[in-house]
Write a protein that holds these residues in place. Sequence first.
Motif, PDB file in Angstrom:
ATOM      1  N   TYR A  26       0.835  -1.207   0.000  1.00  0.00           N
ATOM      2  CA  TYR A  26       0.000   0.000   0.000  1.00  0.00           C
ATOM      3  C   TYR A  26       0.872   1.261   0.000  1.00  0.00           C
ATOM      4  CZ  TYR A  26      -4.526  -2.310   0.595  1.00  0.00           C
ATOM      5  OH  TYR A  26      -5.668  -3.049   0.388  1.00  0.00           O
ATOM      6  N   GLY A  27       2.003   1.207   0.695  1.00  0.00           N
ATOM      7  CA  GLY A  27       2.918   2.342   0.677  1.00  0.00           C
ATOM      8  C   GLY A  27       3.454   2.617  -0.714  1.00  0.00           C
ATOM      9  N   VAL A  28       3.861   1.559  -1.405  1.00  0.00           N
ATOM     10  CA  VAL A  28       4.334   1.707  -2.784  1.00  0.00           C
ATOM     11  C   VAL A  28       3.212   2.249  -3.660  1.00  0.00           C
ATOM     12  CG1 VAL A  28       5.145   0.449  -4.815  1.00  0.00           C
ATOM     13  CG2 VAL A  28       6.078  -0.095  -2.561  1.00  0.00           C
ATOM     14  N   PHE A  29       2.019   1.722  -3.470  1.00  0.00           N
ATOM     15  CA  PHE A  29       0.881   2.154  -4.278  1.00  0.00           C
ATOM     16  C   PHE A  29       0.598   3.639  -4.063  1.00  0.00           C
ATOM     17  CE2 PHE A  29      -2.940   2.075  -6.570  1.00  0.00           C
ATOM     18  CZ  PHE A  29      -3.131   0.814  -7.120  1.00  0.00           C
ATOM     19  N   GLY A  30       0.617   4.082  -2.814  1.00  0.00           N
ATOM     20  CA  GLY A  30       0.234   5.445  -2.519  1.00  0.00           C
ATOM     21  C   GLY A  30       1.281   6.496  -2.830  1.00  0.00           C
TER      22      GLY A  30
END
Length: 460
Positions: A26-30
Amino acid sequence: MIRALITFWNLHRISILLVMVGLVFYGVFGYELNRSDSIRLVTLFAALFFLSYKLIQFEKWNLRFMVGSGLIFRAVLLFALPNLSQDFYRFIWDGNLILEGLNPYLLTPDEWMTRGGPAFPAASELYQGMGSLSGAHYSNYPPVNQYFFALCAYLGGQTILGSVISMRVLIVLADLGIVYFGRRILKKINRAPHLIFWYFLNPLVIIELTGNLHFEGVMLFFFVLAMFLIVSGKWFLAVIPYAFSIGIKLIPLLFLPLLLPLLGWKKVSGFYMGVALVLGVMLYPLYFPEFSDHYSQTLRLWFSNFEFNASIYNLTELVAVSQGAKPWEFIKQYGAIIPVITAATTLIVCTHPIVRLSKYWFGAALLVICVYYFLATTVHPWYIIFPLLLSTFTNFRFMYLWSATIVLSYMAYGVEGVEERPWVLVVEYTAVFGFLIYEIIRNKRNLSAIAKNQVRTPAD
């Protein structure tokens, strides 16, 4: 304390590892993903869907762990600017207009800028960020939504990042409310309460609502609250939350006729009048003589000008064009019949006696909204979050599959613009319709099985 932590780790270590991996994804996505990087986007989505599935499989009865995991995933995105949609710039723009005492329905952003622009901070940056399409049209967001935009802009100090964080917190709180009241509805209709986590931990929900700041989640909170009150026999208390759900997104209007068999003529008449009164009060501060014309201009565009990720529409257009029809003329004609078919479907479903029972009402609502979106010319990924939530109250699971395959529609976004790929639509909708047909056949029922919301009848 240490012993308790060791015991917790031993019991839940696989799930904890899944959550940790999910946090990274999710960190990479955001913070690192670019919308035009289709392969990375789809891969991350696929991985997150797998992680969510395994978490629900392992911990579905552990309420605290599931809610905590969902909150942690959402918290990772707190400071990220949305990277899959630029709609939030218009949200903040409209909210700031209200704070300045200006009506967001009065002029288009283009018209505001030609007059020198509004005086609030970051007006130029918001105008550039929303894009030319949004800038050229009047706001299409209903009045209650506008008030929430203004509230978030105020809490965010009229800055872009501050407003984004305020919206994100509001949407997360709405999701928590959906879990709470959704579980209570599931218990009332004699279904497993953990089914609500197929909504709460769904990556599409987390990314499109918390990540990209679409207000479907806030609308769904008021809708779920209203339906909980209705199935609890407190329909008169449901008037305000149901009106608020319509005032955020118009889609709950579809289900007003379905409340007739559920409540009966006497109660539903009072309900309708109450909803209309609340909506009138909410609209009054923003109303002006040209309001209807301005609002309907933008609303008509969604039926007669825009097309994206459509299923039945693309098939009918292909046939029509092969017979000599002009695409720009056909979409206007097609858009005009969508409300008619949807209304006819709703009225037919209303005549089914099983819809009078709250246990089966959600299946009827699922049928109506799916007919609408299967026919629609534009189906953005966040649109199907409403039927996804409705499906948790039924025995049909095709919406879970659709929430995964609709992510493929983002492959249309490239560096140089938007261009849909026919094979993507084929893959997405073949999977969805195929699984839906399988579920209907498996249930040994025709399409009315969706309205009945059951796999087996009581006689079985």
